[in-house]
Enzyme design. Structure first.
Site, PDB file in Angstrom:
ATOM      1  N   ASP A   1      32.653  55.566 -19.117  1.00 34.04           N
ATOM      2  CA  ASP A   1      33.987  54.984 -18.988  1.00 34.04           C
ATOM      3  C   ASP A   1      34.475  55.040 -17.536  1.00 34.04           C
ATOM      4  O   ASP A   1      34.299  56.056 -16.856  1.00 34.04           O
ATOM      5  CB  ASP A   1      34.996  55.744 -19.857  1.00 34.04           C
TER       6      ASP A   1
ATOM      7  N   ASP B   1      37.823  43.327 -23.446  1.00 32.89           N
ATOM      8  CA  ASP B   1      37.067  44.134 -24.400  1.00 32.89           C
ATOM      9  C   ASP B   1      37.622  45.563 -24.465  1.00 32.89           C
ATOM     10  O   ASP B   1      37.913  46.174 -23.439  1.00 32.89           O
ATOM     11  CB  ASP B   1      35.605  44.153 -23.914  1.00 32.89           C
TER      12      ASP B   1
ATOM     13  N   ASN C   1      36.779  48.741 -19.698  1.00 36.50           N
ATOM     14  CA  ASN C   1      36.756  50.161 -20.043  1.00 36.50           C
ATOM     15  C   ASN C   1      35.570  50.931 -19.471  1.00 36.50           C
ATOM     16  O   ASN C   1      35.676  52.111 -19.165  1.00 36.50           O
ATOM     17  CB  ASN C   1      36.764  50.303 -21.571  1.00 36.50           C
ATOM     18  N   HIS C   2      34.419  50.264 -19.321  1.00 36.12           N
ATOM     19  CA  HIS C   2      33.194  50.991 -18.977  1.00 36.12           C
ATOM     20  C   HIS C   2      32.232  50.089 -18.211  1.00 36.12           C
ATOM     21  O   HIS C   2      32.368  48.871 -18.231  1.00 36.12           O
ATOM     22  CB  HIS C   2      32.496  51.508 -20.252  1.00 36.12           C
TER      23      HIS C   2
ATOM     24  N   TYR D   1      41.346  51.976 -24.921  1.00 38.47           N
ATOM     25  CA  TYR D   1      40.718  53.238 -24.506  1.00 38.47           C
ATOM     26  C   TYR D   1      40.749  53.486 -23.000  1.00 38.47           C
ATOM     27  O   TYR D   1      40.040  54.362 -22.506  1.00 38.47           O
ATOM     28  CB  TYR D   1      39.252  53.260 -24.974  1.00 38.47           C
ATOM     29  N   LEU D   2      41.544  52.725 -22.238  1.00 31.17           N
ATOM     30  CA  LEU D   2      41.438  52.788 -20.776  1.00 31.17           C
ATOM     31  C   LEU D   2      41.814  54.156 -20.200  1.00 31.17           C
ATOM     32  O   LEU D   2      41.237  54.594 -19.215  1.00 31.17           O
ATOM     33  CB  LEU D   2      42.319  51.715 -20.118  1.00 31.17           C
TER      34      LEU D   2
ATOM     35  N   GLU E   1      41.192  42.595 -27.391  1.00 32.87           N
ATOM     36  CA  GLU E   1      40.395  43.182 -28.472  1.00 32.87           C
ATOM     37  C   GLU E   1      40.860  44.619 -28.688  1.00 32.87           C
ATOM     38  O   GLU E   1      40.482  45.516 -27.952  1.00 32.87           O
ATOM     39  CB  GLU E   1      38.891  43.183 -28.149  1.00 32.87           C
TER      40      GLU E   1
ATOM     41  N   ASP F   1      29.793  41.434 -33.636  1.00 32.77           N
ATOM     42  CA  ASP F   1      29.667  42.844 -34.016  1.00 32.77           C
ATOM     43  C   ASP F   1      29.457  42.957 -35.523  1.00 32.77           C
ATOM     44  O   ASP F   1      29.432  41.964 -36.237  1.00 32.77           O
ATOM     45  CB  ASP F   1      30.931  43.609 -33.620  1.00 32.77           C
TER      46      ASP F   1
END
Length: 531
Positions: A171, A201, A103-104, A205-206, A243, A309
């Site tokens: 991102d 991971d 994602n980032h 949110y991609l 995830e 986490d």
């Protein structure tokens, strides 16, 4: 090692390489240190090790902020050290999966540095830039304690960039075909080195789209299916673990028709295990498992009690979250974002019975269990450390200086007090047949021996006693009856007539008659094989 469904009844073990074992005395755990400890993991019964990011990184987010996707941070060693680790693990029938952070990147990554310096850079479109910070306004902020917005102004670029996590983690723009191709190249690079797959991971949110919450979008699934097809074609038998901290029905699409992720974390069951233990009732677990949709035959859920986490409370109601904070995070410093930054043993009052019971649930509910390093010995946390670092302290191997983790000075302060290495360490627990470590080892061995635990099927059994979670697991012609008492008092359980038979209790090896009511001591558990 060619069984392509190997992950369905495996036991996973999550490791922070930095915190596991230091081989050269510089105070940082490394790949050679992990290689030295493979015999321990084999003795424990681990089938697959998930290692947290080992890429070069400025460590603003413990390595999830990657500055180079094609290398190992020199703190951990070299690519050759990784190859040695993989080979040594495979010799012991242990697989290695790594974190793939799609994602980032870090803001220190050369792509981002080039992107921000010049509007005409070939990397400008690798990230999501905007002249104003009002786009995608329906998107929630994940790190509510630290980030006021998902947009951050960049002076050099003269624009805002988009980020779902820290502002130091811009991102990537998955609408750019070059980014999509680049990330397939990253996957190819590590798979060619011999790793057995990825824990991917933050995959919801991609992709961003106006008028949506920018999570779980169809375009995201299109790309993830491409990643899976690429792996199936070139690397059969390697896995993708998803995830996605979402409700079960929202994670279900990530399995596709068995053509997207092989595995997905079951986030919502986890807080409900703690709710059940505190309330002494099983209904919260039952409700979420009943709400969990069936998944394709070649897929599997992944279950866990704790990880690197905070114990996330995103998948509970606001009322339940407040209750969990009151019960499990009485001090303000125990809270973080929408969660609790404590380890398993302190959460459960260092009560051996509760810790065993939580593990009994972990190992007998549907899904492949993941153990977080150190939880098998009941390690504690260090709340004096920043953010989530308190649950990422060095592994406690013995009672020598620094717990046998390093001959130098550890990279961080270790756990102190009753949870310190003088009291809690691997060497001591290896010496005793009755230690927590030995109990977890027995649970793992029993789980792996019985096919019933490898399926995704379960039925709750009604006994009229809400303090005892009773369920049946059936798979491959084998039936297991599981009883877990969530109560601090003696409990009686009368089973329905169809279970009035004899069963073999796996831990004691004794045959039990199930006609009469069964008495259960506080927090007791029984794993019974039905004939």
């Amino acid at each position: 090692m060619n069984n392509n469904l190997w992950y369905k009844n495996a036991v996973f073990y999550e490791i922070s390489v930095r915190a596991f074992k230091d081989s050269n005395g510089d105070g940082h755990g490394d790949l050679r240190g992990l290689t030295e400890k493979l015999d321990y993991l084999q003795t424990l019964g681990v089938d697959c090790v998930w290692i947290m990011p080992i890429y070069p990184s400025p460590l603003r987010d413990d390595g999830y902020d990657i500055a180079d996707y094609y290398s190992v941070d020199k703190t951990y060693g070299s690519l050759d050290d990784l190859k040695v680790l993989i080979e040594a693990a495979h010799q012991r029938n242990i697989r290695i999966v790594m974190d793939l952070v799609l994602n980032h990147t870090s803001d220190q990554h050369p792509w981002f540095q080039s992107s921000r310096m010049d509007k005409n850079s070939p990397y400008r479109d690798y990230y999501v830039w905007s002249d104003d910070n009002t786009r995608y306004k329906d998107t929630r902020i994940i790190f509510v304690d630290t980030e006021p917005s998902n947009w951050t102004w960049d002076e050099q670029a003269g624009q805002y960039f988009w980020h779902r996590f820290y502002a130091t983690q811009p991102d990537l723009n998955f609408d750019n075909p070059k980014v999509q191709a680049e990330m397939l190249n990253v996957a190819r690079f590590w798979l060619d080195l011999g790793i057995d797959g990825f824990r991917a991971d933050a995959v919801p949110y991609l992709i961003e789209r106006e008028g949506t919450n920018c999570e779980n979008l169809p375009e995201t699934h299109v790309y993830l299916k491409q990643l899976r097809a690429f792996m199936d074609e070139h690397y059969p038998g390697r896995i993708l673990l998803c995830e996605a901290n979402q409700w079960p029905e929202d994670v279900r699409p990530y399995f596709g028709d068995g053509d997207e992720f092989h595995m997905g974390f079951h986030f919502p069951i986890m807080p409900r295990i703690y709710m059940a233990l505190k309330k002494g009732r099983f209904e919260d677990m039952e409700a979420i498992m009943n709400r969990t949709p069936a998944i394709p035959e070649n897929c599997q859920w992944c279950t866990f009690l704790r990880n690197h986490d905070e114990l996330t409370l995103e998948m509970v109601t606001e009322e339940e979250r407040q209750w969990m904070w009151k019960e499990y995070a009485p001090e303000p410093r125990m809270k973080l974002n929408l969660g609790i930054r404590r380890r398993l043993a302190p959460l459960l009052d260092n009560d051996r019975r509760k810790i065993e019971l939580a593990n009994s649930l972990l190992f007998t509910l549907p899904g492949t269990p993941i153990i977080y390093y150190g939880d098998e010995i009941g390690m504690g946390d260090n709340l004096d450390l920043f953010d989530r670092n308190g649950v990422r302290t060095p592994m406690q191997w013995d009672d020598s200086p620094h717990g046998g983790f390093t001959s130098g000075t550890p990279f961080t302060e270790m756990v102190k007090g009753e949870y310190g290495f003088a009291h809690i360490n691997v060497a001591d627990q290896m010496k005793s047949d009755y230690s927590l470590l030995r109990t977890i080892q027995r649970m793992i061995a029993l789980r792996k021996k019985h096919a019933a635990f490898g399926g995704s099927d379960m039925q709750w059994i009604k006994t009229g006693n809400p303090a005892v979670a009773v369920y049946v697991r059936q798979h491959a012609g084998e039936t297991m009856l599981i009883l877990n008492s969530l109560s601090d008092a003696l409990q009686q359980v009368a089973l329905p007539a169809e279970y009035h038979q004899n069963g073999l209790e796996l831990f004691s090896g004794k045959t039990l008659s199930l006609q009469a009511p069964i008495s259960l001591q506080p927090y007791a558990y029984l794993w019974i094989k039905l004939s």
